[in-house]
Each structure stands twice: as C-alpha cells, then as structure tokens.
Scaffold this active site. Structure first.
Site, PDB file in Angstrom:
ATOM      1  N   ASP A  15      -6.920  -3.019   8.169  1.00 54.33           N
ATOM      2  CA  ASP A  15      -6.714  -2.658   6.904  1.00 54.33           C
ATOM      3  C   ASP A  15      -5.610  -3.508   6.724  1.00 54.33           C
ATOM      4  O   ASP A  15      -4.947  -4.468   7.202  1.00 54.33           O
ATOM      5  CB  ASP A  15      -7.166  -1.850   6.244  1.00 54.33           C
ATOM      6  N   LYS A  56      -9.933   7.044   5.563  1.00 56.11           N
ATOM      7  CA  LYS A  56      -8.816   5.687   5.471  1.00 56.11           C
ATOM      8  C   LYS A  56      -7.602   6.237   6.215  1.00 56.11           C
ATOM      9  O   LYS A  56      -7.063   7.728   5.612  1.00 56.11           O
ATOM     10  CB  LYS A  56      -8.535   5.354   4.032  1.00 56.11           C
TER      11      LYS A  56
HETATM   12  P1  NDP Z   1      -4.110  -8.617   5.030  1.00 57.88           P
HETATM   13  O1  NDP Z   1      -2.955  -7.748   5.443  1.00 57.88           O
HETATM   14  O2  NDP Z   1      -4.405  -9.631   6.302  1.00 57.88           O
HETATM   15  O3  NDP Z   1      -3.958  -9.795   3.957  1.00 57.88           O
HETATM   16  C1  NDP Z   1      -3.552  -9.332   2.477  1.00 57.88           C
HETATM   17  C2  NDP Z   1      -3.519 -10.616   2.023  1.00 57.88           C
HETATM   18  O4  NDP Z   1      -3.329  -9.612   0.397  1.00 57.88           O
HETATM   19  C3  NDP Z   1      -2.577 -11.460   1.904  1.00 57.88           C
HETATM   20  O5  NDP Z   1      -2.199 -12.104   1.228  1.00 57.88           O
HETATM   21  C4  NDP Z   1      -1.016 -10.423   1.093  1.00 57.88           C
HETATM   22  O6  NDP Z   1      -0.012 -10.956   0.368  1.00 57.88           O
HETATM   23  C5  NDP Z   1      -1.879 -10.170  -0.445  1.00 57.88           C
HETATM   24  N1  NDP Z   1      -1.718  -8.996  -0.930  1.00 57.88           N
HETATM   25  C6  NDP Z   1      -1.664  -7.278  -0.669  1.00 57.88           C
HETATM   26  N2  NDP Z   1      -1.344  -6.949  -1.471  1.00 57.88           N
HETATM   27  C7  NDP Z   1      -0.863  -7.726  -2.102  1.00 57.88           C
HETATM   28  C8  NDP Z   1      -0.367  -6.708  -3.408  1.00 57.88           C
HETATM   29  N3  NDP Z   1      -0.357  -5.367  -4.066  1.00 57.88           N
HETATM   30  N4  NDP Z   1      -0.942  -7.681  -4.502  1.00 57.88           N
HETATM   31  C9  NDP Z   1      -1.369  -9.167  -4.629  1.00 57.88           C
HETATM   32  N5  NDP Z   1      -1.071  -9.579  -2.552  1.00 57.88           N
HETATM   33  C10 NDP Z   1      -1.313  -8.489  -2.477  1.00 57.88           C
HETATM   34  O7  NDP Z   1      -5.330  -7.775   4.444  1.00 57.88           O
HETATM   35  P2  NDP Z   1      -7.044  -7.851   4.561  1.00 57.88           P
HETATM   36  O8  NDP Z   1      -7.072  -9.597   4.374  1.00 57.88           O
HETATM   37  O9  NDP Z   1      -7.259  -7.518   6.209  1.00 57.88           O
HETATM   38  O10 NDP Z   1      -7.454  -6.787   3.509  1.00 57.88           O
HETATM   39  C11 NDP Z   1      -7.457  -7.442   2.012  1.00 57.88           C
HETATM   40  C12 NDP Z   1      -8.134  -6.620   1.326  1.00 57.88           C
HETATM   41  O11 NDP Z   1      -9.958  -6.447   2.110  1.00 57.88           O
HETATM   42  C13 NDP Z   1      -7.960  -5.329   0.526  1.00 57.88           C
HETATM   43  O12 NDP Z   1      -8.054  -4.485  -0.157  1.00 57.88           O
HETATM   44  C14 NDP Z   1      -8.926  -4.269   1.983  1.00 57.88           C
HETATM   45  O13 NDP Z   1      -8.919  -3.112   1.642  1.00 57.88           O
HETATM   46  C15 NDP Z   1     -10.086  -5.089   1.973  1.00 57.88           C
HETATM   47  N6  NDP Z   1     -10.601  -5.205   2.784  1.00 57.88           N
HETATM   48  C16 NDP Z   1     -10.675  -5.222   4.562  1.00 57.88           C
HETATM   49  C17 NDP Z   1     -11.451  -5.624   5.588  1.00 57.88           C
HETATM   50  C18 NDP Z   1     -10.709  -5.704   6.888  1.00 57.88           C
HETATM   51  O14 NDP Z   1     -11.808  -5.755   7.686  1.00 57.88           O
HETATM   52  N7  NDP Z   1      -9.657  -5.678   7.081  1.00 57.88           N
HETATM   53  C19 NDP Z   1     -12.675  -5.072   5.194  1.00 57.88           C
HETATM   54  C20 NDP Z   1     -13.358  -4.566   3.923  1.00 57.88           C
HETATM   55  C21 NDP Z   1     -12.321  -4.645   3.279  1.00 57.88           C
HETATM   56  P3  NDP Z   1       1.568 -10.358   1.134  1.00 57.88           P
HETATM   57  O15 NDP Z   1       1.360 -10.943   2.315  1.00 57.88           O
HETATM   58  O16 NDP Z   1       2.294 -10.694  -0.108  1.00 57.88           O
HETATM   59  O17 NDP Z   1       1.282  -8.629   0.337  1.00 57.88           O
HETATM   60  O1  2IT Z   2     -11.894  -1.518   3.995  1.00 56.95           O
HETATM   61  C1  2IT Z   2     -12.422  -1.302   4.698  1.00 56.95           C
HETATM   62  O2  2IT Z   2     -13.928  -1.530   5.330  1.00 56.95           O
HETATM   63  C2  2IT Z   2     -11.983  -2.031   6.401  1.00 56.95           C
HETATM   64  N1  2IT Z   2     -10.798  -1.988   5.913  1.00 56.95           N
HETATM   65  C3  2IT Z   2     -12.319  -1.883   7.578  1.00 56.95           C
HETATM   66  C4  2IT Z   2     -13.144  -0.368   8.373  1.00 56.95           C
HETATM   67  C5  2IT Z   2     -13.773  -0.342   9.304  1.00 56.95           C
HETATM   68  O3  2IT Z   2     -13.969   0.580   9.856  1.00 56.95           O
HETATM   69  O4  2IT Z   2     -13.648  -1.547  10.252  1.00 56.95           O
END
Ligand code: NDP
Ligand code: 2IT
Length: 461
Positions: A180, A140
């Site tokens: 992420d 990461k």
């Molecule tokens: P995005 O940046 O697209 O969206 C993040 C969302 O979460 C936003 O709405 C943001 O709100 C909110 N958020 C972030 N930090 C906080 C906080 N400290 N408190 C409250 N709300 C918060 O990210 P993703 O959708 O890609 O990721 C969301 C989660 O999913 C993370 O935990 C990530 O690690 C996990 N994940 C993502 C993957 C991917 O493929 N993208 C794969 C697997 C897991 P705001 O705009 O106010 O910050």
């Molecule tokens: O937490 C996760 O699994 C991700 N943010 C996606 C990682 C990836 O390599 O697609």
C-alpha cells in the site's frame, strides 16, 4: 436464504435515526478514529434499509459485529539508522474479518498511520474483497514509519524488524499482507526475505512478490489498470469509453503510474500527476516516454514530481496544489484518503468532469461524494474501482498454492472479467430506476449481503 434488498422504506427518517444511533455507539466505542467513523457511516447509510427489512440480520446483530475487528495486533518496531541512532515505531495489523477467506490486505508505511486509519482501511477491505468474487477476508496493517529520505539499508532493517514481530501471525491460509502507500516491490522483498528466514517456509504469505520468486504477472499494474477498466465499464453504459478523453490523475506512486499507462494504451490523455508537495500539469499529455521517466524518478531515484517540469518545460508546476482545478473529462484520485473535498468536487463538475474512478481508498470526503452524485456524474467509489489490485493478489495466492504461473494475457483477462463483474454487481444493487446508478449504494450492498450471509451461516462465533 432470501433477503430483501429493495426495502420499501416508508419512513426514511426511521432509517436515518437508526443510522445515527448506530454511529453514536460506534463513535463512543472508538473515540477519535475519524476516518474509521467516516468509512462506517457511508456503509451504514447504504445498508441500514436492508438490515431493517431483514429481521435475521437485525437479530444476529450483523452490522454491530462487522464494525469490531476480529483481532488487532499492535507491536513495537525498533530499528537502527545508518548513523547508529535507535528509532521506535508502532506496528499494526488490523484483522477485520475472515468470514469469506483468510485475512487479506496491504501494509502502509506512512507517518500518518494510526489505529483509526488502519481500521478504516481494513473495514473498506472487507467489502472490497467481498466484491472481487474471490475467497478473501479483510485486513490492513502498517506502521507510522516514514520511508522518505531513508537509505535502502535503513528500509531493509526496518522491514526486517517489522516482520520479526509479525511473522508468526501470517501465512498463506491465515493472513496475507501486500503493499500500500510506502510499501512496494522493494519492501515486499525485504519483508518476504525475513519471513522466509524466520519460518523456513517458502510460500505465499505475502503478495506483490517479484516475478522470479512467486509473484504474479500484472500485480504491480493491477490497481491502476483496474481503475481504468472500471471507468470504461461506467462509460460503456453511456455508449462511451476512455478513448479520446482527457484525464486528471493524482499521486505519482504505484496506482497513479499504472493508471496513466492504461489510459495511454486505451487512447486517453493524462494531463496531471502529483505528490504531497504539488501537482504537475502537462497539456500535451504524459505519454509513455514521459511516464517511463516518471517511473525512473519515483521508483529508482525516489525524487519528487516537481522535477518533471525541469525535464519537460512545456509542463507547469502547481506548488502545494491538488490536480482538481485542471479541466478534464475523467478524474482518477490515486494518492490518499480525503484528497477530494467539497470545493474540489464542485470545481471538477463545473469544469465538465463527468466520470470519477477512485484508485485510492476513500479519496473523496462525504461532502465531495454528495456533490458528485447530486451532479449525476459517474462516480465509482474506491472499494469497487480499485479492487483490481487485491483481486490480482488473490490470483497470486491461487498461483502460489498451485505452484503455477499464469500468462500476462490470462491475468489481464481475469482482471477485466472481475472489474466487469464488480460493475455489474454495483448496477444490480445500485440502480435508482431512473437510469442513475448509485455506485456507492450498489458496492456497499452487494458486498454486505455476501459477508452478512456468511456471518449468519457460520453461527455466533
Ligand atoms: P505509493 O506509496 O506508491 O504512492 C502514493 C502517492 O500518493 C505518492 O505520490 C504520495 O506522495 C501520494 N500521497 C501519499 N500520501 C499523501 C498525502 N497525505 N497527501 C498527498 N499525497 C499523498 O502508494 P500507492 O500508489 O500504492 O497507493 C495510493 C492509493 O491507492 C492509497 O490510497 C492506497 O491505499 C490505494 N490503493 C493501493 C493499492 C495497491 O495495490 N498499491 C490497491 C488499492 C488501493 P508523497 O511521495 O509526497 O507522499
Ligand atoms: O487497498 C488495497 O486493496 C491494497 N492495498 C492491496 C491489498 C492486497 O492485498 O493486494
């Protein structure tokens, strides 16, 4: 080799004291990295009985080796804003394990990023990637850069500065970053452009690329879709599905958006979305038309979710609140770590929620997990439930290596197959014998055995 996974632990307190002694050492060697300690503790509790029952694991010091990153890259990222001011950020890539494949995992751009947060995420990624059935190691990276309020040009300059320090450490068979929090299609574009310019190579050194230049169909959708598929797998054991159910979803970014899209497609009703400022509750459901509006708001205009209630006056806004007080059958935490605490979990259970599928990484505190599991509800931890995203990243790498492209139907079928297989693995390793499946123990154990055996087979390196 044959290992014992169902250790007949006569003395539970012996296991507990081994876990405590192990954690004392982890904490002493990495003080202050609280999220990392939390992630390690959960895995150690699950797998210590197996380590104790298998002398080969103990002698090879498997667990002790797995909690130390193979390598950590830390670098300065200097960039200039639109007014000409110079900014300094910290950049990182934590390479936790390359035992079963090249380092793989996302990049997070968020002011809360520090070494401990990225070590927790990289540690989780090792186990998640092991569950996907694909040959992927775990890593990461990211930066404490805050993208909020920054212009496109500023984002581009930051991404270019970040990649200028990282490019010679990544590559399709070395380390393959992706998105992420704070890193989506736009950022991957700028990062890839700079990588291509600096190396002169066009290959799969990043995933989450755009469809026109090497991306995979369904990669943007994969995490959210996968979390819903995982919920469906858990529900199927009770002869149910998500159809007709009411769901709460947190976050409003990539994972939350495609969770809602798949819930709608399968006949469920999503009633919440959130961001770090608050939660919107729409009792009529966030249908596809409203979701398209949210996607434009978040991905194009980059606005706040509070604007939803101006557009859809039947909805209400809970300022500063998370979605967990809203009654639901299913919950999909899809924002960030530790966003469901003990009282949130208690509220979910009291309101009748009986299935939690985690789109985010480690969104529930240990106390919240305890509440959900003691209540006997279906609880799918992030490393199992959100593995669909990295799984389709693995398929993107595979397509890039073969200079080919799979159809949407093909990728979707593979994604569903992978989520089913992860679920089966959890059931195999996490069944308590009384019908209850401990998905935490199941996921940790299934993932650990594969990585531990690879470590034994590859010698002391
Ligand atoms: P995005 O940046 O697209 O969206 C993040 C969302 O979460 C936003 O709405 C943001 O709100 C909110 N958020 C972030 N930090 C906080 C906080 N400290 N408190 C409250 N709300 C918060 O990210 P993703 O959708 O890609 O990721 C969301 C989660 O999913 C993370 O935990 C990530 O690690 C996990 N994940 C993502 C993957 C991917 O493929 N993208 C794969 C697997 C897991 P705001 O705009 O106010 O910050
Ligand atoms: O937490 C996760 O699994 C991700 N943010 C996606 C990682 C990836 O390599 O697609």
């Amino acid at each position: 080799m044959s290992i014992t996974v169902s250790a007949n632990v006569k003395d539970r307190s012996a296991v507990e004291s081994s876990v405590n002694a192990f954690m004392d050492e982890v904490i002493a060697r990495a003080p202050g990295e609280t999220e990392f300690h939390q992630a390690v503790h959960e895995v150690a509790k699950s797998v210590m009985p197996i380590v104790q029952a298998n002398p080969a694991y103990r002698q090879a010091r498997i667990l002790e080796r797995l909690v130390v990153p193979e390598m950590v890259l830390m670098f300065r990222v200097t960039w200039t804003d639109d007014q000409g001011n110079i900014h300094v950020n910290r950049g990182y890539r934590v390479r936790m394990s390359s035992l079963i494949g090249p380092y793989k995992g996302g990049l997070r751009f968020h002011p809360s990023v520090n070494l401990g947060v990225l070590k927790f995420l990289a540690f989780e990624q090792v186990f998640k990637n092991s569950l996907t059935t694909l040959p992927l190691g775990g890593a990461k990276g990211g930066s404490d850069f805050d993208p909020k309020g920054r212009s496109d040009a500023e984002i581009m300059r930051f991404c270019q500065a970040f990649m200028t320090s990282l490019y010679h450490h990544i590559g399709p068979d070395v380390d393959v970053p992706a998105g992420d929090i704070g890193v989506g299609g736009r950022e991957i574009g700028y990062l890839f452009g700079q990588y291509r310019k600096l190396t002169g190579h066009f290959h799969g050194a990043l995933t989450g690329k755009s469809l026109n230049w090497g991306g995979s169909r369904l990669r943007p959708e994969a995490t959210g879709y996968g979390a819903v598929y995982f919920a469906n797998e858990m529900l199927a054991r009770r002869g149910e599905s998500v159809e007709g159910k009411t769901a709460t979803v947190s976050g409003s970014g990539n994972v939350a958006q495609y969770t809602v899209e798949k819930l709608n497609a399968l006949g469920a009703k999503a009633v919440t979305l959130s961001d770090s400022s608050g939660t919107i509750v729409d009792p009529d459901g966030i249908d596809d038309e409203k979701l398209a509006w949210v996607m434009e708001l978040k991905n194009v205009r980059r606005g706040r979710i509070a604007e939803y209630v101006k557009q859809f006056p039947n909805a209400r806004y809970l300022e500063g609140k998370r979605p967990w007080s809203v009654p639901c059958d299913l919950a999909f935490p899809s924002a960030t770590q530790n966003e469901v605490d003990e009282s949130d979990a208690q509220q979910l259970v009291n309101n009748g929620c009986y299935c939690v599928s985690e789109g985010a990484n480690m969104p529930s505190t240990p106390q919240a997990v305890d509440v959900l599991q003691k209540a006997g509800i279906l609880y799918g931890p992030g490393k199992a439930a959100n593995a669909g995203g990295v799984a389709v990243s693995g398929l993107e790498m595979n397509q890039n290596a073969g200079c080919m492209r799979r159809s949407r139907e093909d990728v979707d079928a593979q994604l569903q197959g992978i989520m089913r297989s992860i679920h089966q693995n959890c059931v195999q390793y996490g069944s308590n014998g009384d019908g209850f499946v401990d998905y935490v123990r199941g996921a940790n154990t299934a993932a650990f055995v594969k990585v531990a055996d690879a470590m034994l087979q590859q010698g002391i390196v």
